[in-house]
Design a protein around this motif. Structure first.
Motif, mmCIF file in Angstrom:
data_model
loop_
_atom_site.group_PDB
_atom_site.id
_atom_site.type_symbol
_atom_site.label_atom_id
_atom_site.label_comp_id
_atom_site.label_asym_id
_atom_site.label_seq_id
_atom_site.Cartn_x
_atom_site.Cartn_y
_atom_site.Cartn_z
ATOM 1 N N THR A 95 0.825 -1.205 0.000
ATOM 2 C CA THR A 95 0.000 0.000 0.000
ATOM 3 C C THR A 95 0.866 1.264 0.000
ATOM 4 N N TRP A 96 1.941 1.236 0.750
ATOM 5 C CA TRP A 96 2.833 2.405 0.788
ATOM 6 C C TRP A 96 3.551 2.596 -0.551
ATOM 7 N N ILE A 97 3.930 1.507 -1.174
ATOM 8 C CA ILE A 97 4.621 1.610 -2.461
ATOM 9 C C ILE A 97 3.688 2.156 -3.534
ATOM 10 N N THR A 98 2.451 1.728 -3.515
ATOM 11 C CA THR A 98 1.483 2.132 -4.548
ATOM 12 C C THR A 98 0.515 3.190 -4.020
ATOM 13 N N ARG A 99 0.968 4.022 -3.100
ATOM 14 C CA ARG A 99 0.055 4.997 -2.494
ATOM 15 C C ARG A 99 -0.416 6.046 -3.492
ATOM 16 N N ALA A 100 0.343 6.281 -4.537
ATOM 17 C CA ALA A 100 -0.044 7.288 -5.527
ATOM 18 C C ALA A 100 -0.876 6.703 -6.657
ATOM 19 N N GLU A 101 -1.103 5.402 -6.644
ATOM 20 C CA GLU A 101 -1.863 4.760 -7.715
ATOM 21 C C GLU A 101 -3.292 4.495 -7.237
ATOM 22 N N PHE A 102 -4.160 4.312 -8.226
ATOM 23 C CA PHE A 102 -5.560 4.031 -7.928
ATOM 24 C C PHE A 102 -5.964 2.771 -8.685
ATOM 25 N N GLY A 103 -6.453 1.822 -7.979
ATOM 26 C CA GLY A 103 -6.873 0.562 -8.571
ATOM 27 C C GLY A 103 -7.462 -0.338 -7.501
ATOM 28 N N PRO A 104 -8.005 -1.470 -7.928
ATOM 29 C CA PRO A 104 -8.619 -2.360 -6.932
ATOM 30 C C PRO A 104 -7.615 -2.952 -5.955
ATOM 31 N N TYR A 105 -6.338 -3.084 -6.362
ATOM 32 C CA TYR A 105 -5.340 -3.689 -5.491
ATOM 33 C C TYR A 105 -4.142 -2.774 -5.291
ATOM 34 N N GLU A 106 -4.293 -1.501 -5.529
ATOM 35 C CA GLU A 106 -3.233 -0.526 -5.311
ATOM 36 C C GLU A 106 -3.730 0.560 -4.368
ATOM 37 N N GLY A 107 -2.767 1.175 -3.699
ATOM 38 C CA GLY A 107 -3.105 2.276 -2.817
ATOM 39 C C GLY A 107 -3.785 1.823 -1.540
ATOM 40 N N PRO A 108 -4.422 2.753 -0.844
ATOM 41 C CA PRO A 108 -5.051 2.421 0.451
ATOM 42 C C PRO A 108 -6.384 1.692 0.327
ATOM 43 N N GLY A 109 -6.878 1.504 -0.887
ATOM 44 C CA GLY A 109 -8.182 0.851 -1.028
ATOM 45 C C GLY A 109 -8.173 -0.602 -0.594
ATOM 46 N N LEU A 110 -7.080 -1.311 -0.869
ATOM 47 C CA LEU A 110 -7.032 -2.738 -0.534
ATOM 48 C C LEU A 110 -7.048 -2.989 0.974
ATOM 49 N N PRO A 111 -6.191 -2.360 1.774
ATOM 50 C CA PRO A 111 -6.264 -2.625 3.224
ATOM 51 C C PRO A 111 -7.558 -2.130 3.857
ATOM 52 N N LEU A 112 -8.083 -0.996 3.356
ATOM 53 C CA LEU A 112 -9.349 -0.520 3.917
ATOM 54 C C LEU A 112 -10.495 -1.480 3.607
ATOM 55 N N THR A 113 -10.473 -2.028 2.401
ATOM 56 C CA THR A 113 -11.507 -3.010 2.051
ATOM 57 C C THR A 113 -11.410 -4.247 2.933
ATOM 58 N N LEU A 114 -10.190 -4.727 3.123
ATOM 59 C CA LEU A 114 -10.009 -5.886 4.000
ATOM 60 C C LEU A 114 -10.451 -5.575 5.423
ATOM 61 N N LEU A 115 -10.092 -4.408 5.908
ATOM 62 C CA LEU A 115 -10.377 -4.074 7.300
ATOM 63 C C LEU A 115 -11.876 -3.969 7.560
ATOM 64 N N PHE A 116 -12.576 -3.206 6.727
ATOM 65 C CA PHE A 116 -13.993 -2.955 7.003
ATOM 66 C C PHE A 116 -14.875 -4.136 6.591
ATOM 67 N N ALA A 117 -14.634 -4.686 5.407
ATOM 68 C CA ALA A 117 -15.486 -5.788 4.945
ATOM 69 C C ALA A 117 -15.287 -7.036 5.801
ATOM 70 N N HIS A 118 -14.043 -7.416 6.005
ATOM 71 C CA HIS A 118 -13.789 -8.628 6.777
ATOM 72 C C HIS A 118 -14.019 -8.402 8.270
ATOM 73 N N GLY A 119 -13.773 -7.187 8.751
ATOM 74 C CA GLY A 119 -14.084 -6.906 10.153
ATOM 75 C C GLY A 119 -15.571 -7.009 10.442
ATOM 76 N N THR A 120 -16.390 -6.493 9.519
ATOM 77 C CA THR A 120 -17.847 -6.625 9.686
ATOM 78 C C THR A 120 -18.271 -8.082 9.649
ATOM 79 N N LEU A 121 -17.662 -8.841 8.749
ATOM 80 C CA LEU A 121 -17.987 -10.267 8.674
ATOM 81 C C LEU A 121 -17.616 -10.993 9.965
ATOM 82 N N LEU A 122 -16.489 -10.651 10.540
ATOM 83 C CA LEU A 122 -16.094 -11.277 11.802
ATOM 84 C C LEU A 122 -17.072 -10.933 12.927
ATOM 85 N N ALA A 123 -17.536 -9.691 12.956
ATOM 86 C CA ALA A 123 -18.509 -9.309 13.987
ATOM 87 C C ALA A 123 -19.811 -10.090 13.830
#
Length: 299
Positions: A143-171
């Motif tokens: 995420t830090w390496i690709t912070r300036a890029e935008f895509g489904p698996y680049e930038g901050p979108g990937l960790p945020l998706t994992l955190l919120f989607a999977h965190g909600t599923l765990l709850a």
């Protein structure tokens, strides 16, 4: 046939059903990579390991199926982490890497479900959170390496998706597992109360309530009659009408009378005891006859 299939499905361990998902997905992935000419050795090895593990856990020797079933979450986590790391850092521009990342993110919830089926809710949520944290930890450098890029698996979108989607599923899984445990405890409590209500705790024998339930569930036309006859043993010693025994005659008359009264033996307030009529008078007459035969005069 439908009822039999439903009974077999209910008796099947749900973890064994989950084993089919990685197995089928890995076979489909192998076919896709082979069809499109994307046979990368690393991805092919991961898919073959998934197929081999799932096949052994489902169709292998019986002595191996249990341990493999217990070890399934750990093995799947390691293989998905391997594919995840290769797709992010080793082969980031390969056409198959996007499919590998998508498959890993989609099959990660399968590991969560495995853990919640295998362990208590508190331990399962900790293990699942640890697995998610490992995936996030591997993702953060990318995420830090690709912070300036935008895509489904680049930038901050990937960790945020994992955190919120999977965190909600765990709850949600944690809540459902708690409800499942509460239902299991309630069912066990209900079973114990039913056992106490239908069985004597001292002797271990079934009581009258259990008998009534069995009679209610019996086929139509079944009847159980419990008859208590007072003085049967004493009355057998004296002659009855026409030289016969009085008890059978009294029993027959009592049953007929009870039938005319529509006597129901299952209700306590309608119980009747069949008593031979005039038992005392016949006893006195028998005693008088015995004294006459002995040469004594009645007083």
């Amino acid at each position: 046939m439908i009822r039999l299939s439903a009974a077999r499905l209910q008796a099947t361990d749900p973890r064994r059903l989950l084993l089919w998902m990685p197995l089928v997905s890995s076979l489909v992935g192998l076919l896709l990579l082979w069809n499109f000419g994307l046979t990368v050795p690393v991805y092919m090895a991961v898919l073959l390991l998934l197929v081999g593990f799932g096949g052994c856990a489902l169709f292998g020797p019986a002595r191996l199926q249990g341990p493999l079933l217990v070890a399934a979450p750990q093995v799947y986590s390691l293989l998905l982490l391997l594919a995840w790391g290769v797709a992010l850092y080793v082969l980031p521009g390969h056409p198959a890497s996007g499919m590998a990342l998508l498959a890993a993110s989609l099959h990660l919830p399968t590991i969560y479900v495995f853990l919640f089926l295998q362990w208590p809710p508190a331990l399962a949520v900790r293990l699942s959170s640890l697995t998610l944290a490992v995936f996030l930890g591997i993702t953060l450098p990318h995420t830090w390496i690709t912070r300036a890029e935008f895509g489904p698996y680049e930038g901050p979108g990937l960790p945020l998706t994992l955190l919120f989607a999977h965190g909600t599923l765990l709850a949600v899984l944690h809540s459902f597992s708690q409800v499942r445990d509460q239902l299991a405890q309630e069912q066990e409590r209900t079973r114990q109360m039913h056992e106490l209500a239908h069985r004597d705790p001292l002797t271990g024998l079934r009581n009258r309530r259990a008998l009534e339930d069995d009679l209610l569930g019996a086929a139509a036309g079944c009847l159980l009659a419990v008859i208590d006859i007072d003085g049967l043993k004493q009355d057998q010693r004296y002659p009855g009408p026409r030289g016969g025994r009085p008890a059978p005659h009294a029993l027959r008359r009592g049953v007929r009378a009870a039938g005319r009264r529509k006597w129901c033996p299952g209700l306590p307030h309608q119980r009747r005891r069949i008593r031979p009529p005039d038992a005392g008078r016949r006893r006195r007459a028998g005693d008088r006859a015995a004294r006459l035969r002995a040469g004594r005069r009645p007083s």
